[in-house]
Design a protein around this motif. Sequence first.
Motif, PDB file in Angstrom:
ATOM      1  N   GLN A  15       1.830  16.733  72.412  1.00 42.20           N
ATOM      2  CA  GLN A  15       2.765  16.516  71.298  1.00 42.20           C
ATOM      3  C   GLN A  15       3.769  15.410  71.602  1.00 42.20           C
ATOM      4  O   GLN A  15       4.006  15.068  72.752  1.00 42.20           O
ATOM      5  CB  GLN A  15       3.523  17.822  71.000  1.00 42.20           C
ATOM      6  CG  GLN A  15       2.636  18.886  70.369  1.00 42.20           C
ATOM      7  CD  GLN A  15       3.375  20.181  70.084  1.00 42.20           C
ATOM      8  OE1 GLN A  15       4.604  20.241  70.140  1.00 42.20           O
ATOM      9  NE2 GLN A  15       2.632  21.230  69.786  1.00 42.20           N
ATOM     10  N   ASN A  16       4.372  14.915  70.508  1.00 33.57           N
ATOM     11  CA  ASN A  16       5.420  13.906  70.582  1.00 33.57           C
ATOM     12  C   ASN A  16       4.952  12.600  71.237  1.00 33.57           C
ATOM     13  O   ASN A  16       5.696  11.933  71.932  1.00 33.57           O
ATOM     14  CB  ASN A  16       6.648  14.474  71.325  1.00 33.57           C
ATOM     15  CG  ASN A  16       7.929  13.778  70.904  1.00 33.57           C
ATOM     16  OD1 ASN A  16       7.928  12.921  70.014  1.00 33.57           O
ATOM     17  ND2 ASN A  16       9.034  14.107  71.552  1.00 33.57           N
ATOM     18  N   LYS A  17       3.657  12.283  70.999  1.00 39.53           N
ATOM     19  CA  LYS A  17       3.102  11.025  71.502  1.00 39.53           C
ATOM     20  C   LYS A  17       2.550  10.189  70.339  1.00 39.53           C
ATOM     21  O   LYS A  17       1.807   9.243  70.567  1.00 39.53           O
ATOM     22  CB  LYS A  17       1.964  11.305  72.486  1.00 39.53           C
ATOM     23  CG  LYS A  17       2.373  12.086  73.723  1.00 39.53           C
ATOM     24  CD  LYS A  17       1.148  12.344  74.604  1.00 39.53           C
ATOM     25  CE  LYS A  17       1.520  13.126  75.843  1.00 39.53           C
ATOM     26  NZ  LYS A  17       0.323  13.420  76.682  1.00 39.53           N
ATOM     27  N   VAL A  39      10.373  19.161  62.832  1.00 42.26           N
ATOM     28  CA  VAL A  39       9.457  18.104  63.281  1.00 42.26           C
ATOM     29  C   VAL A  39       8.389  17.875  62.217  1.00 42.26           C
ATOM     30  O   VAL A  39       8.120  16.729  61.811  1.00 42.26           O
ATOM     31  CB  VAL A  39       8.817  18.455  64.645  1.00 42.26           C
ATOM     32  CG1 VAL A  39       7.715  17.469  64.992  1.00 42.26           C
ATOM     33  CG2 VAL A  39       9.879  18.464  65.737  1.00 42.26           C
ATOM     34  N   LEU A  63       7.900  14.590  59.895  1.00 51.02           N
ATOM     35  CA  LEU A  63       6.620  13.876  59.973  1.00 51.02           C
ATOM     36  C   LEU A  63       6.024  13.696  58.574  1.00 51.02           C
ATOM     37  O   LEU A  63       5.658  12.579  58.183  1.00 51.02           O
ATOM     38  CB  LEU A  63       5.649  14.662  60.868  1.00 51.02           C
ATOM     39  CG  LEU A  63       4.195  14.193  60.854  1.00 51.02           C
ATOM     40  CD1 LEU A  63       4.078  12.757  61.340  1.00 51.02           C
ATOM     41  CD2 LEU A  63       3.327  15.104  61.727  1.00 51.02           C
TER      42      LEU A  63
END
Length: 149
Positions: free
Chosen positions: A86-88, A121, A125
Motif C-alpha cells: 500500500q501507499n506506493k 484514504v 483516492l
Amino acid sequence: MSNSEPKISIQAVNADNWREVAKVSVSDAQTEFVATSTYYLALCCYSDWKPLAIYLGNKVIGFLMWGIDDDKSCWLGGILIDQKQQNKGYGRKAVEAAIELLQTQNGSKEFSLSYQPENIVARHLYQSIGFVETGEMEDDEIVARLELD
Ligand SMILES: CC(C)(COP(=O)(O)OP(=O)(O)OC[C@H]1O[C@@H](n2cnc3c(N)ncnc32)[C@H](O)[C@@H]1OP(=O)(O)O)[C@@H](O)C(=O)NCCC(=O)NCCS
C-alpha cells in the motif's frame, strides 16, 4: 529511462491464481472498512459480483470485483491492495486500469462505488480519480459515481 519496473495489470481470477488472491490481506485497522479477500471470492461465487486480480508484474498484490447493478452502472467493490504494497501508487493505477478494462470490455461509461465515511484514504483516492459523492448512501457507506465522456 528504464522500462524494467513491474507494471500494474488487471487479470481474471482463475484456477491458477485464486490461492494468491486469497493471501491478499489488509492491516488489522483496515478490517473495519472491508471484508477479507476469501470472503469476497466466496461472494463472487454466489452473487453477480465478478472477481479480478490486481497484479504487479507477475505477482498478485490485490483484488477487486465488479458488477452491473439495476441502475445500469458498473459498481466496483472489495478493492484491496495487500498491506505490504500500500501507499506506493498501486491502488490508483489498479482502479484506473480496472475502469479502462471494463469500459473497453463492457462499454461501461458510468461507474459507482461506496466506502465508509471514515475511510479517508479510499475517499481521497476515489475523489482524485474523479468519483463524485452524490448524497446517496448504501447501508452506512457513501456512494460516489464517475461518468466518463
Ligand atoms: C484504499 C487502498 C485500495 C488504496 O490503495 P493504495 O495502493 O494504498 O493507494 P495509493 O498508493 O495508490 O494512494 C492513493 C492516494 O492515497 C494516499 N494514501 C495511500 N495510503 C495512505 C495512507 N496510509 N495515509 C495517507 N494517505 C495515503 C496516497 O498518498 C495517494 O494520494 P495522492 O495520489 O494524492 O498522493 C488501500 O489502501 C487498501 O487496500 N486499503 C484497505 C482496504 C480498503 O479500505 N479498501 C477500499 C474500500 S472502499
